[in-house]
Design a protein around this motif. Structure first.
Motif, PDB file in Angstrom:
ATOM      1  N   CYS A  25      -0.602  11.778  -8.635  1.00  0.00           N
ATOM      2  CA  CYS A  25      -0.505  10.405  -8.129  1.00  0.00           C
ATOM      3  C   CYS A  25      -0.048   9.486  -9.260  1.00  0.00           C
ATOM      4  O   CYS A  25      -0.301   9.768 -10.435  1.00  0.00           O
ATOM      5  CB  CYS A  25      -1.861   9.929  -7.610  1.00  0.00           C
ATOM      6  SG  CYS A  25      -2.373  10.755  -6.095  1.00  0.00           S
ATOM      7  N   PRO A  26       0.632   8.378  -8.919  1.00  0.00           N
ATOM      8  CA  PRO A  26       1.121   7.456  -9.962  1.00  0.00           C
ATOM      9  C   PRO A  26       0.019   7.011 -10.918  1.00  0.00           C
ATOM     10  O   PRO A  26      -1.052   6.581 -10.495  1.00  0.00           O
ATOM     11  CB  PRO A  26       1.654   6.272  -9.149  1.00  0.00           C
ATOM     12  CG  PRO A  26       2.033   6.858  -7.840  1.00  0.00           C
ATOM     13  CD  PRO A  26       1.046   7.946  -7.576  1.00  0.00           C
ATOM     14  N   GLY A  27       0.320   7.140 -12.211  1.00  0.00           N
ATOM     15  CA  GLY A  27      -0.618   6.710 -13.239  1.00  0.00           C
ATOM     16  C   GLY A  27      -1.693   7.715 -13.584  1.00  0.00           C
ATOM     17  O   GLY A  27      -2.452   7.516 -14.534  1.00  0.00           O
ATOM     18  N   ALA A  28      -1.767   8.818 -12.837  1.00  0.00           N
ATOM     19  CA  ALA A  28      -2.816   9.812 -13.077  1.00  0.00           C
ATOM     20  C   ALA A  28      -2.463  10.680 -14.280  1.00  0.00           C
ATOM     21  O   ALA A  28      -1.296  10.965 -14.551  1.00  0.00           O
ATOM     22  CB  ALA A  28      -3.004  10.688 -11.848  1.00  0.00           C
ATOM     23  N   THR A  29      -3.486  11.104 -15.012  1.00  0.00           N
ATOM     24  CA  THR A  29      -3.289  12.022 -16.133  1.00  0.00           C
ATOM     25  C   THR A  29      -3.261  13.460 -15.629  1.00  0.00           C
ATOM     26  O   THR A  29      -3.553  13.733 -14.451  1.00  0.00           O
ATOM     27  CB  THR A  29      -4.418  11.851 -17.160  1.00  0.00           C
ATOM     28  OG1 THR A  29      -5.672  12.114 -16.510  1.00  0.00           O
ATOM     29  CG2 THR A  29      -4.436  10.444 -17.736  1.00  0.00           C
ATOM     30  N   ASN A  34       0.848  -1.197   0.000  1.00  0.00           N
ATOM     31  CA  ASN A  34       0.000   0.000   0.000  1.00  0.00           C
ATOM     32  C   ASN A  34       0.883   1.245   0.000  1.00  0.00           C
ATOM     33  O   ASN A  34       0.862   2.040   0.947  1.00  0.00           O
ATOM     34  CB  ASN A  34      -0.927   0.021   1.229  1.00  0.00           C
ATOM     35  CG  ASN A  34      -1.858  -1.155   1.267  1.00  0.00           C
ATOM     36  OD1 ASN A  34      -2.815  -1.234   0.499  1.00  0.00           O
ATOM     37  ND2 ASN A  34      -1.572  -2.091   2.166  1.00  0.00           N
ATOM     38  N   PRO A  35       1.696   1.414  -1.038  1.00  0.00           N
ATOM     39  CA  PRO A  35       2.687   2.505  -1.008  1.00  0.00           C
ATOM     40  C   PRO A  35       2.063   3.899  -0.937  1.00  0.00           C
ATOM     41  O   PRO A  35       2.661   4.803  -0.342  1.00  0.00           O
ATOM     42  CB  PRO A  35       3.462   2.314  -2.317  1.00  0.00           C
ATOM     43  CG  PRO A  35       2.577   1.495  -3.188  1.00  0.00           C
ATOM     44  CD  PRO A  35       1.778   0.630  -2.279  1.00  0.00           C
ATOM     45  N   LEU A  36       0.887   4.101  -1.526  1.00  0.00           N
ATOM     46  CA  LEU A  36       0.274   5.428  -1.478  1.00  0.00           C
ATOM     47  C   LEU A  36      -0.169   5.760  -0.059  1.00  0.00           C
ATOM     48  O   LEU A  36      -0.013   6.910   0.405  1.00  0.00           O
ATOM     49  CB  LEU A  36      -0.917   5.495  -2.444  1.00  0.00           C
ATOM     50  CG  LEU A  36      -0.593   5.204  -3.919  1.00  0.00           C
ATOM     51  CD1 LEU A  36      -1.831   5.389  -4.789  1.00  0.00           C
ATOM     52  CD2 LEU A  36       0.529   6.117  -4.411  1.00  0.00           C
ATOM     53  N   GLN A  37      -0.730   4.776   0.662  1.00  0.00           N
ATOM     54  CA  GLN A  37      -1.124   5.006   2.055  1.00  0.00           C
ATOM     55  C   GLN A  37       0.106   5.111   2.958  1.00  0.00           C
ATOM     56  O   GLN A  37       0.125   5.888   3.914  1.00  0.00           O
ATOM     57  CB  GLN A  37      -2.037   3.869   2.541  1.00  0.00           C
ATOM     58  CG  GLN A  37      -3.434   3.856   1.947  1.00  0.00           C
ATOM     59  CD  GLN A  37      -3.468   3.356   0.512  1.00  0.00           C
ATOM     60  OE1 GLN A  37      -2.488   2.753   0.033  1.00  0.00           O
ATOM     61  NE2 GLN A  37      -4.560   3.609  -0.181  1.00  0.00           N
ATOM     62  N   ALA A  38       1.152   4.326   2.632  1.00  0.00           N
ATOM     63  CA  ALA A  38       2.383   4.404   3.419  1.00  0.00           C
ATOM     64  C   ALA A  38       3.019   5.779   3.285  1.00  0.00           C
ATOM     65  O   ALA A  38       3.591   6.316   4.251  1.00  0.00           O
ATOM     66  CB  ALA A  38       3.364   3.322   2.966  1.00  0.00           C
ATOM     67  N   ALA A  39       2.910   6.367   2.076  1.00  0.00           N
ATOM     68  CA  ALA A  39       3.456   7.710   1.867  1.00  0.00           C
ATOM     69  C   ALA A  39       2.754   8.734   2.766  1.00  0.00           C
ATOM     70  O   ALA A  39       3.380   9.712   3.209  1.00  0.00           O
ATOM     71  CB  ALA A  39       3.319   8.109   0.407  1.00  0.00           C
ATOM     72  N   GLN A  40       1.480   8.498   3.077  1.00  0.00           N
ATOM     73  CA  GLN A  40       0.748   9.418   3.958  1.00  0.00           C
ATOM     74  C   GLN A  40       1.289   9.349   5.383  1.00  0.00           C
ATOM     75  O   GLN A  40       1.301  10.361   6.103  1.00  0.00           O
ATOM     76  CB  GLN A  40      -0.743   9.087   3.926  1.00  0.00           C
ATOM     77  CG  GLN A  40      -1.407   9.363   2.589  1.00  0.00           C
ATOM     78  CD  GLN A  40      -2.863   8.953   2.559  1.00  0.00           C
ATOM     79  OE1 GLN A  40      -3.407   8.473   3.548  1.00  0.00           O
ATOM     80  NE2 GLN A  40      -3.506   9.126   1.407  1.00  0.00           N
ATOM     81  N   ILE A  41       1.744   8.140   5.811  1.00  0.00           N
ATOM     82  CA  ILE A  41       2.361   8.014   7.137  1.00  0.00           C
ATOM     83  C   ILE A  41       3.643   8.828   7.186  1.00  0.00           C
ATOM     84  O   ILE A  41       3.889   9.591   8.140  1.00  0.00           O
ATOM     85  CB  ILE A  41       2.633   6.527   7.452  1.00  0.00           C
ATOM     86  CG1 ILE A  41       1.320   5.746   7.517  1.00  0.00           C
ATOM     87  CG2 ILE A  41       3.433   6.387   8.735  1.00  0.00           C
ATOM     88  CD1 ILE A  41       1.506   4.254   7.704  1.00  0.00           C
ATOM     89  N   PHE A  42       4.478   8.687   6.143  1.00  0.00           N
ATOM     90  CA  PHE A  42       5.716   9.470   6.082  1.00  0.00           C
ATOM     91  C   PHE A  42       5.405  10.963   5.983  1.00  0.00           C
ATOM     92  O   PHE A  42       6.122  11.790   6.554  1.00  0.00           O
ATOM     93  CB  PHE A  42       6.556   9.020   4.882  1.00  0.00           C
ATOM     94  CG  PHE A  42       7.359   7.774   5.119  1.00  0.00           C
ATOM     95  CD1 PHE A  42       8.698   7.844   5.457  1.00  0.00           C
ATOM     96  CD2 PHE A  42       6.764   6.518   5.034  1.00  0.00           C
ATOM     97  CE1 PHE A  42       9.444   6.691   5.676  1.00  0.00           C
ATOM     98  CE2 PHE A  42       7.489   5.364   5.248  1.00  0.00           C
ATOM     99  CZ  PHE A  42       8.833   5.442   5.576  1.00  0.00           C
ATOM    100  N   GLN A  43       4.332  11.303   5.278  1.00  0.00           N
ATOM    101  CA  GLN A  43       3.933  12.706   5.142  1.00  0.00           C
ATOM    102  C   GLN A  43       3.600  13.307   6.507  1.00  0.00           C
ATOM    103  O   GLN A  43       4.039  14.419   6.838  1.00  0.00           O
ATOM    104  CB  GLN A  43       2.720  12.801   4.222  1.00  0.00           C
ATOM    105  CG  GLN A  43       2.199  14.213   4.014  1.00  0.00           C
ATOM    106  CD  GLN A  43       0.879  14.215   3.258  1.00  0.00           C
ATOM    107  OE1 GLN A  43       0.062  13.315   3.421  1.00  0.00           O
ATOM    108  NE2 GLN A  43       0.669  15.220   2.433  1.00  0.00           N
ATOM    109  N   SER A  44       2.862  12.539   7.305  1.00  0.00           N
ATOM    110  CA  SER A  44       2.479  13.036   8.634  1.00  0.00           C
ATOM    111  C   SER A  44       3.697  13.199   9.537  1.00  0.00           C
ATOM    112  O   SER A  44       3.841  14.211  10.243  1.00  0.00           O
ATOM    113  CB  SER A  44       1.485  12.048   9.265  1.00  0.00           C
ATOM    114  OG  SER A  44       1.130  12.459  10.551  1.00  0.00           O
TER     115      SER A  44
END
Length: 682
Positions: free
Chosen positions: A171-175, A67-77
């Motif tokens: 976000c990854p893959g987003a246009t 869950n790298p996108l959610q994990a990035a939120q932990i690092f963000q906080s």
């Protein structure tokens, strides 16, 4: 707060402190703070070692991998708290302004973490890290994309009408439309949101197309591999610091998050890359026992091992003992393949009246290398440019046969079948080992025209059919002894090829075995016609060539003196009053390349005088075909003057080559007296 989430945040801080990531983070914050400029988004790259994190806390390690996108939120906080606690960035207002990019150093070596478009199922919806690898077959130019943007609520009384509360980040893959567009609404009052253009943050983006390395097997034209597989190209997005980190034609391993990008009715599978690593497979560290035994049997002479190798080579295609000079030249070219800049290249141009056997022999030899490409006539030899197919309108440089054959062989077939402009381009590439792709700016939405230089690191093979066209029967006047009529091919192009080989059809007493071989092969294609084919299999030759080409060889002083002496003497002998010396400036490089190749083929790391003698004889034979005979006056087939049937014939060949060596020394002494060469008189 959830106790488990709180624990993961604590572990995150511990990991950053222990790994040195916290120190780098503080340094990056200082750069932002020193700029005194407010940004909508503050971007931080954090390198992650999954093994180390899993040791600290398995839950967090699993979270990062799956869950790298959610994990990035932990690092963000955690990073936001650190910035506020330590007052690292005065301009920062909200946590939403922090963009964290997690970049794993590696992934677990398990099948579930490997992504391949040639295997089912292709799970592009999981949005977790995968490892993939492939060859770059197309590269777009670097364009801009929106990293992040600030939006304000249009309702003045809404708290979100000011400050940095509504931040959209890529976000990854987003246009692009997922990050910035005009129909966003306020999450608080549902009023329309309007972008504050002053705070839009732009980054670099490059679209790359990759394909599984299995494609190389399909491009060889012939292969013993009977397996069937599905191959599909996939799109790779390189952003910001990764832009221009790839080179067209190279083989890479990448780690990234797969996604599916919608472009109208088309859905494209892509990977948002987080790390790129050049893939260089290790060659074999050994040769087969049969080759070792053959080497020990022929150790009494520096010439015998390569003679036997050439004699028995490609017995699946031609009978042993036939086409020995051509087979030796092929083996020399095969071991002179590598992906280094300024490598010693060895290109072959074969003049033949028997194109079928020549074509089969070259096709067979291609398959001994990982990157042996048979150029299909319907495609381009060198890179071309086209519009990007993903709707951006930017230019995309397409790979080609020569680029895909990087570090290998590009077999381009009959040279006389190409038009003048293609031959001129080939000549330019042979001389410079680069080609330039012109990108008109107006056509591809750029302000200025661009020129992209692409390196071409491959050996070229080609042949000329002396009987294919009536044009070739027009004889020019004033032929010199030994000279062939090459008027159909531009002289400079012929000089661009390292070796010109005249592949005569075997003499009368050998034509019967060749015909017999062809008929038996046609009746039973899988049959082993000769015992030698069982002792020295195609796989053995593959391993042998991959081992030999990775040898690092050095010129001995004796070999260097011999090469230099012959080169200077030939320049003096081969000259006319109008054009000066007919010996091209590249002849010295070709001599060195041939000498090194013969040393590699002999499994030696030092180039001896004996290697230089073979190089001189092959080049002198080639020059005789181009310009006629010289004072050195070598025989029409100087490296294999007679058949090799037993040990006695090998002994006779050694005596003959010693005489050639002595004759060469006298030639150098006569026409290049300034060169001192130690000669051992027997």
């Amino acid at each position: 707060m959830d106790p488990e989430m709180q624990k993961m945040k604590e572990v995150t801080l511990v990991y950053l402190d222990r790994s040195g990531g916290l120190q780098k983070f503080v340094h990056d914050c200082k750069n932002y703070n020193d700029s005194k400029q407010s940004y909508a988004v503050y971007r931080f790259i954090i390198s992650i070692n999954p093994s180390d994190i899993a040791e600290l806390d398995a839950t967090l390690g699993n979270y990062i991998l799956h869950n790298p996108l959610q994990a990035a939120q932990i690092f963000q906080s955690v990073c936001f708290v650190a910035i506020k606690t330590l007052s690292l960035i005065e301009q920062l207002q909200t946590e939403a302004q922090i963009s964290i990019l997690l970049k794993p150093t590696h992934l677990p070596p398990l099948p579930s973490y490997v992504l391949s478009l040639s295997a089912y199922p292709f799970n592009y919806t999981s949005q977790r890290f995968y490892m993939s690898e492939g060859i770059v077959i197309a590269m777009g130019t670097v364009t801009k994309y929106t990293q992040g943007a600030r939006f304000l609520c249009t309702e003045e009384t809404c708290p979100f009408s000011e400050g940095f509360r509504c931040i959209r980040v890529h976000c990854p893959g987003a246009t692009e439309s997922a990050t910035v567009r005009t129909d966003f609404v306020c999450s608080l009052c549902s009023s329309p949101l309007q972008e504050d253009m002053k705070f839009r943050v732009l980054g670099d983006k490059q679209i790359v197309e990759m394909i599984d390395a299995k494609i190389l097997n399909a491009l060889k034209g012939y292969s013993n591999d009977k397996s069937h597989f599905r191959i599909q190209a996939f799109t790779v997005f390189l952003r910001d610091e990764l832009a221009n980190k790839m080179t067209i034609g190279n083989h890479y391993r990448i780690i990234g998050i797969p996604a599916c990008v919608q472009n109208g009715l088309q859905a494209t599978a892509c990977i948002e890359v987080s790390s790129v690593q050049l893939y260089k497979p290790n060659g074999p560290s050994f040769v087969s026992d049969n080759f070792k035994y053959l080497l020990s049997l022929t150790s009494s002479s520096c010439w015998r091992f390569t003679a036997v190798l050439a004699n028995i080579f490609a017995s699946q295609v031609v009978p042993p003992g036939t086409y020995n000079t051509l087979k030796l030249a092929i083996l020399l070219s095969l071991v002179q393949t590598c992906e280094k800049e300024n490598a010693d290249y060895l290109d072959l141009l074969i003049v033949t009246s028997d194109t079928l056997i020549t074509d089969r022999l070259l096709n067979y030899s291609l398959c001994l290398l990982p990157r042996g490409i048979r150029h299909p006539p319907s495609s381009e030899i060198f890179p071309s440019v086209s519009k990007d197919k993903y709707g951006t309108g930017s230019a995309s440089i397409q790979a080609c046969s020569a680029v895909l054959a990087k570090g290998g062989i590009c077999y381009i077939g009959d040279l006389s079948s190409y038009k003048k402009d293609k031959l001129e381009l080939l000549q330019s590439v042979l001389e410079s080992r680069t080609t330039t792709v012109f990108i008109p700016g107006k056509k591809y939405g750029e302000e200025a025209d661009q020129q992209v230089t692409v390196s071409v690191q491959t050996n070229f093979w080609s042949f000329v059919d002396v009987d294919s066209s009536s044009k070739k029967h027009i004889q020019k006047e004033n032929f010199l002894i030994g000279q062939m009529d090459m008027s159909l091919i531009p002289v400079n192009l012929v000089d661009g090829f390292g070796l010109l080989i005249y592949n005569e059809f075997p003499s009368c007493h050998l034509s019967s075995p060749v015909v017999h071989h062809i008929l038996r092969r046609a009746i039973n294609p899988e049959a082993m016609l000769y015992k030698i084919s069982q002792q020295f299999r195609t796989q053995d030759y593959e391993e042998f060539i991959l081992f030999a080409r990775n040898l690092h060889v050095e010129l001995s002083s004796e070999a260097e003196s011999l090469i230099q002496g012959y080169y200077l003497a030939s320049r003096r002998v081969r000259r006319d009053s109008i054009h000066g010396s007919t010996l091209s400036a590249s002849a010295l490089k070709i001599l060195i390349s041939l000498s090194k190749a013969h040393a590699k083929l002999s499994l030696r790391q030092t180039v001896l005088e004996e290697d230089a003698v073979i190089a001189v004889l092959l080049l002198e034979s080639s020059l005789t075909l181009k310009h006629g005979t010289s004072a050195l006056c070598v025989a029409p087939n100087p490296v294999f003057p007679f058949d090799l049937s037993d040990e006695n014939s090998l002994q006779q060949r050694d005596i003959y080559l010693m005489q050639c060596h002595h004759q060469l020394l006298k030639f150098i002494a006569a026409y290049s007296p300034g060169i001192h060469i130690n000669s051992n008189e027997e």
